[in-house]
Design a protein around this motif. Structure first.
Motif, PDB file in Angstrom:
ATOM      1  N   CYS A 145      14.190 -30.752  58.160  1.00  0.00           N
ATOM      2  CA  CYS A 145      13.459 -32.004  58.356  1.00  0.00           C
ATOM      3  C   CYS A 145      14.020 -32.710  59.577  1.00  0.00           C
ATOM      4  CB  CYS A 145      13.547 -32.904  57.118  1.00  0.00           C
ATOM      5  SG  CYS A 145      15.119 -33.765  56.897  1.00  0.00           S
ATOM      6  N   SER A 263      12.488 -30.697  63.974  1.00  0.00           N
ATOM      7  CA  SER A 263      12.170 -30.387  62.580  1.00  0.00           C
ATOM      8  C   SER A 263      13.352 -29.862  61.779  1.00  0.00           C
ATOM      9  CB  SER A 263      11.042 -29.342  62.524  1.00  0.00           C
ATOM     10  OG  SER A 263       9.890 -29.810  63.199  1.00  0.00           O
ATOM     11  N   HIS A 305       9.290 -34.314  54.856  1.00  0.00           N
ATOM     12  CA  HIS A 305       8.972 -33.936  56.237  1.00  0.00           C
ATOM     13  C   HIS A 305       7.625 -33.223  56.294  1.00  0.00           C
ATOM     14  CE1 HIS A 305       9.977 -32.522  60.391  1.00  0.00           C
ATOM     15  NE2 HIS A 305       9.191 -31.522  60.033  1.00  0.00           N
ATOM     16  N   ALA A 306       7.420 -32.276  55.392  1.00  0.00           N
ATOM     17  CA  ALA A 306       6.161 -31.527  55.379  1.00  0.00           C
ATOM     18  C   ALA A 306       4.982 -32.447  55.056  1.00  0.00           C
ATOM     19  CB  ALA A 306       6.241 -30.386  54.364  1.00  0.00           C
ATOM     20  N   GLY A 307       5.170 -33.336  54.077  1.00  0.00           N
ATOM     21  CA  GLY A 307       4.090 -34.231  53.700  1.00  0.00           C
ATOM     22  C   GLY A 307       3.740 -35.220  54.788  1.00  0.00           C
ATOM     23  N   ALA A 309       4.252 -34.809  58.007  1.00  0.00           N
ATOM     24  CA  ALA A 309       3.655 -34.084  59.131  1.00  0.00           C
ATOM     25  C   ALA A 309       2.164 -33.841  58.881  1.00  0.00           C
ATOM     26  CB  ALA A 309       4.382 -32.765  59.349  1.00  0.00           C
ATOM     27  N   LYS A 310       1.828 -33.624  57.624  1.00  0.00           N
ATOM     28  CA  LYS A 310       0.436 -33.352  57.272  1.00  0.00           C
ATOM     29  C   LYS A 310      -0.393 -34.628  57.224  1.00  0.00           C
ATOM     30  CE  LYS A 310      -2.317 -31.171  53.610  1.00  0.00           C
ATOM     31  NZ  LYS A 310      -2.255 -30.481  52.292  1.00  0.00           N
ATOM     32  N   SER A 311       0.180 -35.697  56.673  1.00  0.00           N
ATOM     33  CA  SER A 311      -0.563 -36.942  56.496  1.00  0.00           C
ATOM     34  C   SER A 311       0.405 -38.115  56.533  1.00  0.00           C
ATOM     35  CB  SER A 311      -1.321 -36.914  55.160  1.00  0.00           C
ATOM     36  OG  SER A 311      -2.029 -38.120  54.944  1.00  0.00           O
ATOM     37  N   SER A 313       2.366 -41.615  56.448  1.00  0.00           N
ATOM     38  CA  SER A 313       2.184 -42.798  55.610  1.00  0.00           C
ATOM     39  C   SER A 313       2.520 -44.066  56.388  1.00  0.00           C
ATOM     40  CB  SER A 313       3.086 -42.713  54.376  1.00  0.00           C
ATOM     41  OG  SER A 313       3.073 -43.933  53.661  1.00  0.00           O
TER      42      SER A 313
END
Length: 345
Positions: A145, A263, A305-307, A309-311, A313
């Motif tokens: 991350c 990352s 980190h993955a969440g 990167a996708k969307s 907040s």
């Protein structure tokens, strides 16, 4: 995206010997090795000819590094001192050399302007070398991350009640208010919790029975070093300063976050404690339990980190005040470094 004029941990000292040790720091490939005199050297890990990593070459007896492709040899300063087939190496045959220092069982590296590198600026560890304090020499892990998610986490005392229910946290401390302090080179978040249950990790070591007054002290220092201090003292005896209660439990945890790239983060740590200075079994138990708790953090933060990167907040909670202040501080320092402007207070 990183602050370069700062000291970062590149490796544990036991990792570096008479072999070529590749690593990546702030997105730059580096090769570390120990010279014949015991000092550590750090070079750019790429031969200027065809960019083969120097770590794929050979460390010579005179401390030169020989490229494994065409035999160019570089000394510890990064100068090419031998180029087979040439009477004199080309002027372009040079690699960057990084300032390094050793402190606290760690190898530190300066990624910015070498003229600004002063080992005296490395974070001071209180109680290091104090014979009355025990040391858990710690460990390291790679976390997939961005390093700022780790600084967020280490400026958030509240997360322990959910992420570390069997170690650092418990339900007794949920909802206690946080205080945030911003200084020139750090952000500090802290809170006292009075007459609460001792959390599971600490219950094994405290010398008193019953409830406690507990202090959580979470600070991040520039560029990305966390100092976490824990105070556990019998209920009704809370104090930030000496004289403490005779049975007080004190633990200082030092956490060094080195960005590998955008990352990935290399996470180094050790702890000091005010008891059992020579008890190796206590140190082993500390090491085992701390590693377990930090693995809990790793799982959560890699998913964050993955969440994100996708969307991403835009929602923030009150406990995000400290993390957001540090992000603002480090970004201002990075912007100033890039522009050459005065460093902001």
């Amino acid at each position: 995206m990183f602050l370069k004029n700062a000291w970062y941990v590149a490796a544990s000292d036991h990792e570096i010997g008479r072999q070529l040790h590749p690593c990546k720091v702030l997105g730059e490939d580096v090769v570390l090795y120990r010279k014949q005199n015991g000092a550590v050297a750090a070079l750019e890990d790429a031969c200027p000819h065809r960019k083969l990593p120097l770590s794929m070459g050979r460390l010579l007896d005179d401390d030169g590094v020989e490229c494994g492709y065409h035999g160019l040899v570089f000394d510890c300063s990064g100068s090419c001192v031998k180029a087979p087939g040439m009477a004199k190496p080309a002027k372009q045959a040079v690699v960057h050399s990084y300032p390094v220092a050793e402190r606290y069982g760690l190898v530190w590296i300066w990624m910015g302007d070498p003229d600004k590198a002063d080992p005296d600026d490395i974070l001071n560890v209180e109680h290091w070398g104090d014979p009355t304090w025990g040391v858990n020499r710690g460990d390291a892990m790679t976390v997939n991350c961005n390093y700022l998610y780790l600084t967020d986490n280490l400026l958030d005392p509240s997360h322990v009640s959910w992420v570390h229910q069997t170690s650092f946290g418990n339900s007794d401390i949920v909802g206690h208010p946080l205080q945030t302090q911003v200084d020139e080179d750090r952000v500090l978040v802290s809170r006292w919790m009075k007459n609460v249950e001792v959390a599971p990790f600490y219950a094994k070591f405290v010398k008193f029975s019953g409830n406690c007054d507990r202090k959580q002290h979470y600070e991040i220092r520039v560029p990305s070093h966390a100092v976490i201090k824990a105070i556990f003292t019998p209920a009704g005896t809370a104090s930030d300063t000496e004289p403490f209660h005779p049975d007080v439990f004190l633990m200082d945890s030092y956490n060094f976050l080195t960005p590998v790239d955008e990352s990935t983060t290399r996470y180094f740590w050790f702890q000091l404690r005010n008891f059992s200075p020579d008890d190796e079994e206590v140190s082993r138990q500390f090491a085992r339990d701390v590693r377990h708790a930090f693995e809990e953090d790793r799982v959560v933060l890699e998913a964050v980190h993955a969440g994100m990167a996708k969307s991403p907040s835009r929602l923030n909670l009150p406990q995000d005040a400290g993390p957001l202040r540090f992000r603002q501080k480090i970004q201002a320092l990075i912007d100033a470094e890039r522009s050459g402007a005065p460093v902001p207070a």
